[in-house]
Scaffold this motif. Structure first.
Motif, mmCIF file in Angstrom:
data_model
loop_
_atom_site.group_PDB
_atom_site.id
_atom_site.type_symbol
_atom_site.label_atom_id
_atom_site.label_comp_id
_atom_site.label_asym_id
_atom_site.label_seq_id
_atom_site.Cartn_x
_atom_site.Cartn_y
_atom_site.Cartn_z
ATOM 1 N N PRO A 1 0.820 -1.218 0.000
ATOM 2 C CA PRO A 1 0.000 0.000 0.000
ATOM 3 C C PRO A 1 0.851 1.265 0.000
ATOM 4 N N PRO A 2 0.402 2.298 -0.694
ATOM 5 C CA PRO A 2 1.164 3.547 -0.767
ATOM 6 C C PRO A 2 1.008 4.368 0.509
ATOM 7 N N ASP A 3 1.909 5.309 0.715
ATOM 8 C CA ASP A 3 1.790 6.237 1.836
ATOM 9 C C ASP A 3 0.646 7.216 1.584
ATOM 10 N N VAL A 4 0.496 7.632 0.353
ATOM 11 C CA VAL A 4 -0.592 8.525 -0.051
ATOM 12 C C VAL A 4 -1.103 8.011 -1.393
ATOM 13 N N LEU A 5 -2.408 7.885 -1.524
ATOM 14 C CA LEU A 5 -3.006 7.429 -2.782
ATOM 15 C C LEU A 5 -3.799 8.571 -3.389
ATOM 16 N N LEU A 6 -3.397 9.002 -4.574
ATOM 17 C CA LEU A 6 -4.101 10.073 -5.288
ATOM 18 C C LEU A 6 -5.046 9.440 -6.291
ATOM 19 N N CYS A 7 -6.300 9.845 -6.253
ATOM 20 C CA CYS A 7 -7.313 9.276 -7.156
ATOM 21 C C CYS A 7 -8.073 10.393 -7.864
ATOM 22 N N PRO A 8 -7.501 10.965 -8.916
ATOM 23 C CA PRO A 8 -8.242 12.001 -9.645
ATOM 24 C C PRO A 8 -9.476 11.400 -10.297
ATOM 25 N N GLU B 1 -7.517 18.300 -13.393
ATOM 26 C CA GLU B 1 -8.092 17.388 -12.391
ATOM 27 C C GLU B 1 -6.984 16.777 -11.541
ATOM 28 N N GLY B 2 -5.874 16.413 -12.162
ATOM 29 C CA GLY B 2 -4.740 15.877 -11.404
ATOM 30 C C GLY B 2 -4.171 16.904 -10.441
ATOM 31 N N ALA B 3 -4.046 18.139 -10.885
ATOM 32 C CA ALA B 3 -3.530 19.205 -10.016
ATOM 33 C C ALA B 3 -4.476 19.450 -8.843
ATOM 34 N N ALA B 4 -5.779 19.431 -9.091
ATOM 35 C CA ALA B 4 -6.752 19.617 -8.015
ATOM 36 C C ALA B 4 -6.671 18.476 -7.007
ATOM 37 N N CYS B 5 -6.441 17.273 -7.499
ATOM 38 C CA CYS B 5 -6.312 16.102 -6.628
ATOM 39 C C CYS B 5 -5.080 16.241 -5.728
ATOM 40 N N VAL B 6 -3.986 16.687 -6.294
ATOM 41 C CA VAL B 6 -2.765 16.880 -5.514
ATOM 42 C C VAL B 6 -2.966 17.974 -4.464
ATOM 43 N N GLN B 7 -3.611 19.069 -4.852
ATOM 44 C CA GLN B 7 -3.865 20.146 -3.896
ATOM 45 C C GLN B 7 -4.744 19.668 -2.745
ATOM 46 N N ALA B 8 -5.752 18.859 -3.046
ATOM 47 C CA ALA B 8 -6.640 18.352 -2.005
ATOM 48 C C ALA B 8 -5.891 17.442 -1.034
ATOM 49 N N ALA B 9 -4.857 16.770 -1.517
ATOM 50 C CA ALA B 9 -4.099 15.828 -0.683
ATOM 51 C C ALA B 9 -2.797 16.427 -0.165
ATOM 52 N N GLU B 10 -2.639 17.732 -0.287
ATOM 53 C CA GLU B 10 -1.372 18.368 0.068
ATOM 54 C C GLU B 10 -0.916 18.028 1.487
ATOM 55 N N GLN B 11 -1.802 18.105 2.453
ATOM 56 C CA GLN B 11 -1.406 17.839 3.838
ATOM 57 C C GLN B 11 -0.945 16.394 4.016
ATOM 58 N N ALA B 12 -1.648 15.451 3.399
ATOM 59 C CA ALA B 12 -1.255 14.041 3.500
ATOM 60 C C ALA B 12 0.103 13.808 2.838
ATOM 61 N N ILE B 13 0.354 14.479 1.726
ATOM 62 C CA ILE B 13 1.641 14.345 1.037
ATOM 63 C C ILE B 13 2.769 14.909 1.908
ATOM 64 N N ARG B 14 2.532 16.079 2.482
ATOM 65 C CA ARG B 14 3.552 16.689 3.351
ATOM 66 C C ARG B 14 3.837 15.800 4.566
ATOM 67 N N ARG B 15 2.784 15.234 5.151
ATOM 68 C CA ARG B 15 2.939 14.344 6.310
ATOM 69 C C ARG B 15 3.749 13.099 5.931
ATOM 70 N N ALA B 16 3.448 12.513 4.777
ATOM 71 C CA ALA B 16 4.176 11.326 4.311
ATOM 72 C C ALA B 16 5.648 11.650 4.067
ATOM 73 N N CYS B 17 5.914 12.825 3.516
ATOM 74 C CA CYS B 17 7.304 13.225 3.293
ATOM 75 C C CYS B 17 8.047 13.411 4.621
ATOM 76 N N ALA C 1 8.787 10.064 6.127
ATOM 77 C CA ALA C 1 9.875 9.383 5.410
ATOM 78 C C ALA C 1 11.233 9.945 5.839
ATOM 79 N N ILE C 2 11.298 11.238 6.054
ATOM 80 C CA ILE C 2 12.551 11.860 6.487
ATOM 81 C C ILE C 2 12.886 11.462 7.916
ATOM 82 N N ASP C 3 11.874 11.400 8.781
ATOM 83 C CA ASP C 3 12.084 11.074 10.193
ATOM 84 C C ASP C 3 12.463 9.610 10.429
ATOM 85 N N SER C 4 12.077 8.746 9.526
ATOM 86 C CA SER C 4 12.359 7.318 9.765
ATOM 87 C C SER C 4 13.652 6.847 9.149
#
Length: 109
Positions: A61-68, A87-103, A106-109
């Protein structure tokens, strides 16, 4: 797309068109009661890709799953590229917080 005119290449010899014209017309062009060859091929590829994707997602399973939301687009809608990119850009913007958290994770581990 004009469904009344078959999409047969102009370089097909006349004798072949006389012999196989109705087959070309049936295979290459959708009718009121059946899809075209390309619609069937595209849908088959989509089903196969969906099955492969689901299997891979279940196993790793991915850390973040984007589904446009691209259900209204077909694989031949190249002329609608701007809509799909938006639509892809809007999907990324909607998931911005989850992407930042996953990043960060990943850095902390």
């Amino acid at each position: 797309v004009d469904r009344a005119t078959p999409a047969v290449p102009a370089q097909v010899p006349g004798w072949l068109m006389d012999a196989a014209g109705p087959i070309f017309q049936r295979v290459l062009q959708a009718g009121p009661d059946y899809p075209s060859y390309f619609e069937v091929l595209g849908n088959s590829l989509n089903i196969m890709q969906d099955r492969i994707t689901r299997t891979r997602l279940a196993g790793d399973p991915p850390d973040v799953l984007l589904c446009p939301k691209l259900g209204e687009f077909s694989w031949l809608d190249f002329h609608r590229a701007n809509e799909t990119i938006a639509e892809g850009a809007a999907c990324v913007q909607a998931a911005e917080q989850a992407i930042r958290r996953a990043c960060r994770d990943a850095i902390d581990s």
